[in-house]
Design a protein around this motif. Sequence first.
Motif, PDB file in Angstrom:
ATOM      1  N   MET A   1     -59.270  53.723  27.021  1.00 41.89           N
ATOM      2  CA  MET A   1     -58.856  53.850  25.528  1.00 41.89           C
ATOM      3  C   MET A   1     -57.365  54.556  25.576  1.00 41.89           C
ATOM      4  N   ASN A   2     -56.540  54.379  24.877  1.00 38.64           N
ATOM      5  CA  ASN A   2     -55.332  54.675  24.759  1.00 38.64           C
ATOM      6  C   ASN A   2     -55.323  55.958  23.931  1.00 38.64           C
ATOM      7  N   PRO A   3     -54.987  57.109  24.587  1.00 32.77           N
ATOM      8  CA  PRO A   3     -54.897  58.235  23.810  1.00 32.77           C
ATOM      9  C   PRO A   3     -54.200  58.389  22.539  1.00 32.77           C
ATOM     10  N   ILE A   4     -53.118  57.496  22.483  1.00 31.39           N
ATOM     11  CA  ILE A   4     -52.203  57.596  21.369  1.00 31.39           C
ATOM     12  C   ILE A   4     -52.861  57.216  20.095  1.00 31.39           C
ATOM     13  N   ILE A   5     -54.034  56.443  20.291  1.00 31.22           N
ATOM     14  CA  ILE A   5     -55.139  56.036  19.217  1.00 31.22           C
ATOM     15  C   ILE A   5     -55.480  57.331  18.332  1.00 31.22           C
ATOM     16  N   PHE A   6     -55.582  58.578  18.856  1.00 29.69           N
ATOM     17  CA  PHE A   6     -56.006  59.533  18.127  1.00 29.69           C
ATOM     18  C   PHE A   6     -55.087  60.211  17.177  1.00 29.69           C
ATOM     19  N   LEU A   7     -53.671  59.681  17.317  1.00 26.41           N
ATOM     20  CA  LEU A   7     -52.769  60.189  16.298  1.00 26.41           C
ATOM     21  C   LEU A   7     -52.786  59.350  14.833  1.00 26.41           C
ATOM     22  N   LEU A   8     -53.658  58.176  14.870  1.00 31.18           N
ATOM     23  CA  LEU A   8     -53.778  57.305  13.809  1.00 31.18           C
ATOM     24  C   LEU A   8     -54.024  58.152  12.625  1.00 31.18           C
ATOM     25  N   ALA A   9     -55.379  58.520  12.732  1.00 29.09           N
ATOM     26  CA  ALA A   9     -56.114  59.266  11.551  1.00 29.09           C
ATOM     27  C   ALA A   9     -55.235  60.491  11.156  1.00 29.09           C
ATOM     28  N   PRO A  10     -54.646  61.535  12.019  1.00 25.89           N
ATOM     29  CA  PRO A  10     -53.776  62.625  11.424  1.00 25.89           C
ATOM     30  C   PRO A  10     -52.803  62.066  10.631  1.00 25.89           C
ATOM     31  N   VAL A  11     -51.961  61.113  11.395  1.00 24.52           N
ATOM     32  CA  VAL A  11     -50.750  60.677  10.614  1.00 24.52           C
ATOM     33  C   VAL A  11     -51.059  59.907   9.228  1.00 24.52           C
ATOM     34  N   TYR A  12     -52.116  59.306   9.113  1.00 24.64           N
ATOM     35  CA  TYR A  12     -52.514  58.767   7.824  1.00 24.64           C
ATOM     36  C   TYR A  12     -52.949  59.909   6.912  1.00 24.64           C
ATOM     37  N   PHE A  13     -53.764  60.671   7.230  1.00 21.60           N
ATOM     38  CA  PHE A  13     -53.994  62.088   6.694  1.00 21.60           C
ATOM     39  C   PHE A  13     -52.952  62.669   6.264  1.00 21.60           C
ATOM     40  N   ALA A  14     -51.637  63.078   6.975  1.00 21.10           N
ATOM     41  CA  ALA A  14     -50.759  63.700   6.850  1.00 21.10           C
ATOM     42  C   ALA A  14     -49.733  62.773   5.878  1.00 21.10           C
ATOM     43  N   SER A  15     -49.898  61.685   5.773  1.00 18.62           N
ATOM     44  CA  SER A  15     -48.982  60.852   4.812  1.00 18.62           C
ATOM     45  C   SER A  15     -49.349  60.981   3.309  1.00 18.62           C
ATOM     46  N   TYR A  16     -50.626  61.729   2.900  1.00 20.05           N
ATOM     47  CA  TYR A  16     -50.920  61.834   1.619  1.00 20.05           C
ATOM     48  C   TYR A  16     -50.004  63.191   1.108  1.00 20.05           C
ATOM     49  N   PHE A  17     -49.450  63.856   1.946  1.00 20.92           N
ATOM     50  CA  PHE A  17     -49.070  65.004   1.566  1.00 20.92           C
ATOM     51  C   PHE A  17     -47.685  65.050   0.496  1.00 20.92           C
ATOM     52  N   PRO A  18     -46.698  64.034   0.993  1.00 25.32           N
ATOM     53  CA  PRO A  18     -45.527  64.069  -0.188  1.00 25.32           C
ATOM     54  C   PRO A  18     -46.155  63.409  -1.523  1.00 25.32           C
ATOM     55  N   GLY A  19     -47.093  62.346  -1.527  1.00 25.20           N
ATOM     56  CA  GLY A  19     -47.311  62.094  -2.749  1.00 25.20           C
ATOM     57  C   GLY A  19     -48.252  63.017  -3.474  1.00 25.20           C
ATOM     58  N   SER A  20     -49.252  63.775  -2.846  1.00 24.13           N
ATOM     59  CA  SER A  20     -49.786  64.760  -3.359  1.00 24.13           C
ATOM     60  C   SER A  20     -49.017  65.922  -4.024  1.00 24.13           C
ATOM     61  N   TYR A  21     -48.144  66.145  -3.275  1.00 29.02           N
ATOM     62  CA  TYR A  21     -47.177  67.437  -3.961  1.00 29.02           C
ATOM     63  C   TYR A  21     -46.325  66.704  -5.090  1.00 29.02           C
ATOM     64  N   ALA A  22     -46.084  65.472  -5.142  1.00 25.73           N
ATOM     65  CA  ALA A  22     -45.287  65.109  -6.342  1.00 25.73           C
ATOM     66  C   ALA A  22     -46.434  64.904  -7.391  1.00 25.73           C
TER      67      ALA A  22
END
Length: 117
Positions: free
Chosen positions: A1-22
Amino acid sequence: MNPIIFLLAPVYFASYFPGSYAVLSLTGVHEQRVKRAPVFGGIIAALQVAPPILLAIIIGEASVILGSAVSLIGSYMYVAGVLTVSCYKNVAIVVFLPMLSTVIAGALYLIIFGVTE
């Protein structure tokens, strides 16, 4: 399994920050916005992702539609409980915040993983 796959969830959850801040700034939340935005966005992200996945695991593929409805209702109830906004603004937050976050996450995925031909 490619270890970079474990970046998917944190990147997705972090992408909610700008919209939530606004959203928090537009709805009048001025104190500790930087601390509240990740929590607000993270809970909405979890409410959008968890019900369809859990119901698909428990019941099967046909329940993804039911899980999507449950996630929208849960997100609506959470936003109504946290923010004092009208029904229309609440629906707009529940519908458009995940869309905005998906666009941001998609752009970040392209930057991280690159475009493959």
